[in-house]
Write an enzyme that holds these catalytic residues in place. Structure first.
Site, PDB file in Angstrom:
ATOM      1  CE1 TYR A 163      92.136  91.108  49.734  1.00  8.19           C
ATOM      2  CE2 TYR A 163      91.317  89.878  51.615  1.00  8.19           C
ATOM      3  CZ  TYR A 163      91.826  89.905  50.335  1.00  8.19           C
ATOM      4  OH  TYR A 163      92.028  88.726  49.656  1.00  8.19           O
ATOM      5  CE  LYS A 206      95.610  90.535  49.813  1.00  8.32           C
ATOM      6  NZ  LYS A 206      95.316  89.307  50.610  1.00  8.32           N
TER       7      LYS A 206
END
Length: 311
Positions: free
Chosen positions: A140, A168
């Site tokens: 992330y 992400k």
């Protein structure tokens, strides 16, 4: 569920954590919220991420949340568990615990926040976590929250690790384009920015890990379908109406706006936990008018000149 199931997901909802007024988790609210998501084109669900207010959840609470959601979902869509912290040792211990817990297609590990590690430090952090268990890891990358940015070059080094399966990405579309162009074929790339989903999908991203899908899943699905069918005029028209709604959803520290909307819709999302507070009543009303009703006047009042408070 497996990597292959995850690869089919276009809209992954970063699920809120519903709370009672006293701050405890409202487990009774979870079934209705999950069924709402699944009825409106959520293909996968992320638990204990930013939208879940994970900084305020203990690991024990996260495991309780995992069990409750798994019971409701019952294998219908892939689940991702938030497993990362800014402490590599703690992250390793928790990823092992989640792997043993079972039921997850992957774990999401955030770039370490506050410590401000170097690129090599970030590389070693994620490599060590990925080496620690069989749970596939999605990175992330969100410099607006953690201050440091994992560069595309470091990301591509990590993409060669067999247990790091995706990212992400919440940086720039330029970075996303570079990653899509140079990544290993099976490496998954999701945008974490709802407003960029239209552009990301046109660049070749695999999907979006979304807040807006709590409330606007149908139009996101319609937009993605139009993109897949090369109907760019239709997709762009949806995006133009979608952008003000996304801006409204992030016009106050998230997830306060989406919780206000869900509460308005009759779901028991509840309040946020401190240090986050609910959006002021008048702001919440305007946010609801924009996101639910597409009210143009409310849109101007709510999102004109707004700087995202989490960036």
């Amino acid at each position: 569920m497996s990597y292959q199931d995850l690869k089919e997901c276009k809209i992954i909802t970063a699920f809120i954590t519903p709370f009672h007024e006293d701050g405890s988790i409202n487990f009774d609210a979870i079934p209705a919220l999950i069924e709402h998501l699944l009825a409106h084109h959520t293909d996968g669900i992320l638990l204990a991420g930013t939208t879940a207010e994970s900084p305020t959840l203990t690991h024990d609470e996260e495991l309780e949340l995992f069990a409750a959601v798994q019971k409701v979902v019952n294998g219908r869509v892939p689940l991702i568990a938030g497993v990362g912290t800014n402490d590599t040792r703690d992250s390793i211990e928790f990823v092992k615990e989640v792997a043993e817990f079972g039921g997850f297609a992957a774990g999401l590990a955030i770039v370490p926040y506050y410590n401000k590690p170097s690129q090599e430090g970030m590389y070693q952090h994620f490599k060590t976590i990925a080496d620690a268990s069989d749970l596939p890891i999605i990175i992330y990358n969100i410099p607006g929250r953690v201050v440091v940015e994992l560069t595309p070059e470091t990301m591509l080094r990590l993409a060669d690790h067999p247990n790091i399966i995706g990212v992400k990405e919440c940086t720039s579309l330029a970075n996303m384009a570079y990653l899509i162009e140079h990544k290993p074929e099976e490496f998954l790339i999701y945008t974490g920015e709802d407003g960029d989903a239209f552009h990301a999908m046109n660049l070749g991203a695999d999907g979006v890990i979304s807040v807006a899908s709590h409330t606007n899943g149908d139009e996101m699905h319609e937009m993605f379908t139009a993109i897949a069918e090369s109907d760019m005029k239709k997709a762009a028209a949806i995006q133009r109406k979608f952008i003000p709604k996304v801006n409204a959803l992030f016009s106050y520290p998230s997830p306060a706006p989406v919780k206000a909307i869900l509460n308005y819709m009759g779901f028991e999302a509840g309040p946020t936990r401190l240090p986050l507070v609910p959006a002021p009543e008048e702001d919440a009303k305007r946010i609801i008018k924009v996101v639910v009703d597409g009210d143009y006047e409310a849109t101007k009042a709510t999102v004109t000149g707004v700087l995202r408070p989490d960036y």
